[in-house]
Every structure is written in structure tokens, then in C-alpha cells.
Design an enzyme around this catalytic site. Sequence first.
Site, PDB file in Angstrom:
ATOM      1  CE  LYS A 237      -1.953  -4.784   4.911  1.00  0.00           C
ATOM      2  NZ  LYS A 237      -1.991  -3.305   4.947  1.00  0.00           N
TER       3      LYS A 237
ATOM      4  NE  ARG B 142      -9.319  -4.854   5.284  1.00  0.00           N
ATOM      5  CZ  ARG B 142      -8.282  -4.383   4.629  1.00  0.00           C
ATOM      6  NH1 ARG B 142      -7.474  -3.529   5.193  1.00  0.00           N
ATOM      7  NH2 ARG B 142      -8.042  -4.743   3.386  1.00  0.00           N
TER       8      ARG B 142
ATOM      9  NE  ARG C 240      -1.061   5.046  -4.649  1.00  0.00           N
ATOM     10  CZ  ARG C 240      -1.557   4.038  -3.939  1.00  0.00           C
ATOM     11  NH1 ARG C 240      -0.874   2.931  -3.790  1.00  0.00           N
ATOM     12  NH2 ARG C 240      -2.750   4.136  -3.396  1.00  0.00           N
TER      13      ARG C 240
ATOM     14  NE  ARG D 246      -5.889   5.587  -7.227  1.00  0.00           N
ATOM     15  CZ  ARG D 246      -6.200   4.453  -6.616  1.00  0.00           C
ATOM     16  NH1 ARG D 246      -6.952   3.578  -7.214  1.00  0.00           N
ATOM     17  NH2 ARG D 246      -5.756   4.186  -5.416  1.00  0.00           N
TER      18      ARG D 246
ATOM     19  NE  ARG E  91      -7.071   3.894   2.447  1.00  0.00           N
ATOM     20  CZ  ARG E  91      -6.159   3.709   1.498  1.00  0.00           C
ATOM     21  NH1 ARG E  91      -5.842   4.692   0.684  1.00  0.00           N
ATOM     22  NH2 ARG E  91      -5.558   2.551   1.376  1.00  0.00           N
TER      23      ARG E  91
END
Length: 222
Positions: A18, A93, A132, A165, A176
Site C-alpha cells: 500500500k 483501518r 523476509r 523478525r 494479523r
Amino acid sequence: MVTRALDVVLLGPPGAGKGTQAKRLAAAYELLHLSTGDLLREEVVRGSELGREAEGYMKRGELVPDALVGKMLLARLHSQQAAAGCAFDGYPRNLEQAGLLDGLLAELNRRVDIALYLNVPDEALLERLTGRRSCPSCGAVYHVVTHPPHVEGVCDTCGGALVQRADDREEVIRERLRVYHQQTAPLLEHYQARGALREVVGTGTQDEVFERLREAMRSTKR
Ligand SMILES: [Zn+2]
């Protein structure tokens, strides 16, 4: 001839890109890129009254209340840079924030003209996000598939050992995404009900996605 302001909201799951797309849209349509995350950080750095108030919540690890973020948004919406319109990134949100934004824009005789929804399947997001790897020493970010380091597990820039992470672990991302879908469904209905929602396929390269966003913008009457 007076051109009306154009206000665009970008919706999409974490990892959908985004931020990147909102910046490109803002540049292409001469809109102000408004990320509430950036806005908060800027106000804190500037040491404004609102920034100091927000900092208190952030230091305690609490969410900054919607009303305070709303005050920051209002100030920014009244600025000259926002006169031609805004590309909202990461906001709203949830339905409450959408209502708040509607109210702020209404004060300026404006409204959300287009809500662009970047639709990316959960599995594609999981692949993007769990791949990632980051370098704790210099902050560089890699991806095992799309942007691997030259030597596996080693930072190209500083030679540090790359880590995954905690935020990028699968179970954290699934949670999430669950919260995201729960909050976003009513938001999509909100914009759909007034004919402002445009769904855009969010998979593929950044350029491909951007082209689809432009198409969606073209199909919208101002
Ligand atoms: Zn590094």
C-alpha cells in the site's frame, strides 16, 4: 474552471504494498500522500502540541486514540498541499475511523471519492512476509525469493547475519491477517454502499499493480 479535490483511500492487507502504491498515486495525480504512521512520527519529531500528546501514548506502548489522530489529519487536510486531494495510506483501518474521516472531509465539502482495495490472497501475503529477512546491524531488508542476498543468510551491505523478525513469523502474520479481515469487511461494505469501492488485483509486479490502480482511477468520475 475549478477542479474539485480528489480524495483516495487505499485499502489492503499488511504486505500488499500500500505504501509504495500510495506514493506513486500521489505523485501521478498530484495528491498529498497521507500516511497516519508518518504523520504521527512527523508531529512527534516537530514537537508540536499534538505530537507531544501522541508521544505519551506511544512511550507507554498504547495506541494513539482516534480522536488525536483525527486532529492531526484535520490540520493536514486544511494545509495548502492537501488542496488538490489526498491519497490516504493505512487509514482508515476500521469503520469508526472511516466515519471520522468522512466527517473531517465533509467540513471541507469533500468526501472519499475512490476507495481502492488491493486484494491479495492470504497465501500470497504469507509467502511475501514470511520470506523476509532483515539485518539487525544495518536495517537492510531482504527476501529469500524476490530479493535474496548474494550469500544466503549474510547481509550484502555489512556482512551481518540475517534474521527473521518475530513479526514475520507465520503464526504472527496469520493473526494479523485475521484481525485485518475482521476490521476490513465492514469498511469495504461502507465504500461499496456509496459506489466508491474499486477492487484491484494486488498480485504481480509493482508496475502491474500500479497500472491496474490507474485504470480503476480512470473509470471513476470526479
Ligand atoms: Zn547489514
